[in-house]
Design an enzyme around this catalytic site. Structure first.
Site, PDB file in Angstrom:
ATOM      1  N   HIS A  78      43.175  31.502  30.383  1.00 37.88           N
ATOM      2  CA  HIS A  78      44.031  32.642  30.721  1.00 37.88           C
ATOM      3  C   HIS A  78      45.298  32.218  31.459  1.00 37.88           C
ATOM      4  O   HIS A  78      46.315  32.892  31.385  1.00 37.88           O
ATOM      5  CB  HIS A  78      43.267  33.647  31.596  1.00 37.88           C
ATOM      6  CG  HIS A  78      42.049  34.214  30.963  1.00 37.88           C
ATOM      7  ND1 HIS A  78      42.104  35.104  29.909  1.00 37.88           N
ATOM      8  CD2 HIS A  78      40.732  34.015  31.214  1.00 37.88           C
ATOM      9  CE1 HIS A  78      40.871  35.445  29.552  1.00 37.88           C
ATOM     10  NE2 HIS A  78      40.025  34.798  30.330  1.00 37.88           N
ATOM     11  N   HIS A 105      46.887  29.855  41.006  1.00 34.61           N
ATOM     12  CA  HIS A 105      47.156  30.010  39.575  1.00 34.61           C
ATOM     13  C   HIS A 105      48.515  30.656  39.411  1.00 34.61           C
ATOM     14  O   HIS A 105      49.140  31.092  40.391  1.00 34.61           O
ATOM     15  CB  HIS A 105      46.061  30.844  38.893  1.00 34.61           C
ATOM     16  CG  HIS A 105      45.940  32.229  39.437  1.00 34.61           C
ATOM     17  ND1 HIS A 105      45.099  32.557  40.479  1.00 34.61           N
ATOM     18  CD2 HIS A 105      46.573  33.392  39.102  1.00 34.61           C
ATOM     19  CE1 HIS A 105      45.209  33.841  40.757  1.00 34.61           C
ATOM     20  NE2 HIS A 105      46.106  34.367  39.946  1.00 34.61           N
ATOM     21  N   HIS A 107      51.397  33.063  36.855  1.00 31.71           N
ATOM     22  CA  HIS A 107      51.659  34.066  35.821  1.00 31.71           C
ATOM     23  C   HIS A 107      53.108  33.886  35.385  1.00 31.71           C
ATOM     24  O   HIS A 107      54.005  33.768  36.228  1.00 31.71           O
ATOM     25  CB  HIS A 107      51.448  35.478  36.377  1.00 31.71           C
ATOM     26  CG  HIS A 107      50.056  35.712  36.898  1.00 31.71           C
ATOM     27  ND1 HIS A 107      49.040  36.193  36.110  1.00 31.71           N
ATOM     28  CD2 HIS A 107      49.527  35.506  38.126  1.00 31.71           C
ATOM     29  CE1 HIS A 107      47.936  36.284  36.826  1.00 31.71           C
ATOM     30  NE2 HIS A 107      48.200  35.877  38.061  1.00 31.71           N
ATOM     31  N   GLU A 117      54.234  39.057  38.070  1.00 28.18           N
ATOM     32  CA  GLU A 117      53.415  40.271  38.088  1.00 28.18           C
ATOM     33  C   GLU A 117      54.064  41.318  38.991  1.00 28.18           C
ATOM     34  O   GLU A 117      54.361  42.422  38.560  1.00 28.18           O
ATOM     35  CB  GLU A 117      52.001  39.934  38.551  1.00 28.18           C
ATOM     36  CG  GLU A 117      51.265  39.053  37.565  1.00 28.18           C
ATOM     37  CD  GLU A 117      49.766  39.244  37.591  1.00 28.18           C
ATOM     38  OE1 GLU A 117      49.189  39.574  36.539  1.00 28.18           O
ATOM     39  OE2 GLU A 117      49.162  39.035  38.663  1.00 28.18           O
ATOM     40  N   HIS A 130      50.111  32.578  42.717  1.00 28.83           N
ATOM     41  CA  HIS A 130      49.137  33.230  43.585  1.00 28.83           C
ATOM     42  C   HIS A 130      48.230  32.174  44.200  1.00 28.83           C
ATOM     43  O   HIS A 130      47.617  31.376  43.481  1.00 28.83           O
ATOM     44  CB  HIS A 130      48.273  34.218  42.792  1.00 28.83           C
ATOM     45  CG  HIS A 130      49.019  35.413  42.329  1.00 28.83           C
ATOM     46  ND1 HIS A 130      48.541  36.259  41.333  1.00 28.83           N
ATOM     47  CD2 HIS A 130      50.210  35.935  42.715  1.00 28.83           C
ATOM     48  CE1 HIS A 130      49.411  37.227  41.130  1.00 28.83           C
ATOM     49  NE2 HIS A 130      50.438  37.046  41.951  1.00 28.83           N
ATOM     50  N   THR A 206      44.325  40.973  39.963  1.00 23.95           N
ATOM     51  CA  THR A 206      45.125  41.387  38.798  1.00 23.95           C
ATOM     52  C   THR A 206      44.494  40.935  37.490  1.00 23.95           C
ATOM     53  O   THR A 206      45.158  40.898  36.459  1.00 23.95           O
ATOM     54  CB  THR A 206      46.566  40.857  38.901  1.00 23.95           C
ATOM     55  OG1 THR A 206      46.548  39.421  38.901  1.00 23.95           O
ATOM     56  CG2 THR A 206      47.236  41.370  40.169  1.00 23.95           C
ATOM     57  N   THR A 207      43.222  40.589  37.536  1.00 24.09           N
ATOM     58  CA  THR A 207      42.437  40.283  36.338  1.00 24.09           C
ATOM     59  C   THR A 207      41.095  40.992  36.464  1.00 24.09           C
ATOM     60  O   THR A 207      40.647  41.308  37.577  1.00 24.09           O
ATOM     61  CB  THR A 207      42.198  38.766  36.192  1.00 24.09           C
ATOM     62  OG1 THR A 207      41.550  38.274  37.378  1.00 24.09           O
ATOM     63  CG2 THR A 207      43.503  38.023  35.978  1.00 24.09           C
TER      64      THR A 207
END
Length: 270
Positions: A78, A105, A107, A117, A130, A206-207
């Site tokens: 992901h 991680h 995004h 995000e 993050h 957020t997942t």
């Protein structure tokens, strides 16, 4: 593995713009994790003129963040994830507890385009970092999410800077290239001298499963990277073999009649 009906919570995609035959997109996450449809979901658009100055907020105290670390940088299907030693920790900043680091991680968008995000006054940055922490008394994120403030996430934006010198040579293989833009001499690159302004609110992961257990600290000052470095992330692949692009959950707007508000506070170090 958590499942609802015939679909599993693992069968999701955070590709915000493209369809995937075998995965559930962000708009339908509530079908596999009902919390994703609740009212304190992240990410959000931070409207600066509506933030509240909070004099209880203080600088974030970092411990162990200058230590040399040896870790793996992985593609978890992901995003890019880096596990962190729990000797790296944060405190202060009216967090109420000490929090130990677990992982970081990222995004991102597509080829260096918009991909963060969170947004500030509607502005979307190319990438967002993050750093996930949990309260010291917990042993895992899975334990911490049962506590409404069990998780503390630091968010940092990246911005394009055409004058920024590459941290490493682009010829290095992709896996090492990702390591290089995050680390220099095995130390995490953060703007330690430019953390005087941040935004704080209570939100969610957020997942999926979108647990509403996160104390968010979003720093306003962006980290510079070249467009070429940011674009390199688009060469990675999701677990279904498609290009790993647009790896962000869209801004969570009001989608029903439930009342929803965020108390977004501002810390400004004078």
């Amino acid at each position: 593995m958590i499942s609802e009906g015939s679909r599993d919570i693992d069968d999701w995609s955070n590709d915000a713009e493209n369809s995937h035959d075998f995965f559930i997109g962000p708009d339908d996450w509530a079908s596999v994790a009902t919390t994703c449809g609740n009212t304190k979901q992240s990410p959000i658009n931070i409207v600066t003129k509506k933030t509240l100055f909070d004099n209880h907020l203080t600088p974030v105290k970092f411990t162990g963040y200058q230590d040399t670390i040896n870790t793996l940088i992985t593609n978890n299907g992901h995003t890019v994830q880096v596990n962190l030693p729990d000797r790296a920790a944060i405190s202060g900043a009216n967090l109420g507890d000490n929090y130990k680091a677990q992982q970081l991680h990222l995004h991102w968008g597509k080829n260096g385009g918009p991909g963060s995000e969170h947004t500030i006054d509607g502005e979307k940055y190319p990438m967002e970092l993050h750093i996930v922490h949990i309260k010291e008394k917990y042993n895992s994120v899975e334990q911490a999410i049962n506590d409404p403030s069990g998780v503390a996430v630091l968010g940092f934006f990246y911005e394009v800077n055409p004058h920024f010198l590459n941290v490493c040579y682009l010829q290095i293989i992709k896996q090492r290239f990702i390591a290089c833009i995050l680390f220099y001499r095995n130390m995490l690159i953060l703007p330690h001298n430019e953390l005087e302004r941040y935004f704080r609110y209570q939100g969610s992961l957020t997942t999926p499963g979108c647990s509403e257990a996160v104390v968010w600290t979003i720093f306003e000052k962006a980290i510079p990277l070249s467009k070429e470095q940011l674009s390199a992330f688009s060469s990675l692949m999701f677990s279904d073999g498609t290009a790993m692009v647009n790896t962000y959950r869209p801004i969570q707007n009001l989608t029903n009649k439930q009342t929803r508000s965020y108390n977004v506070c501002l810390f400004q170090n004078e």
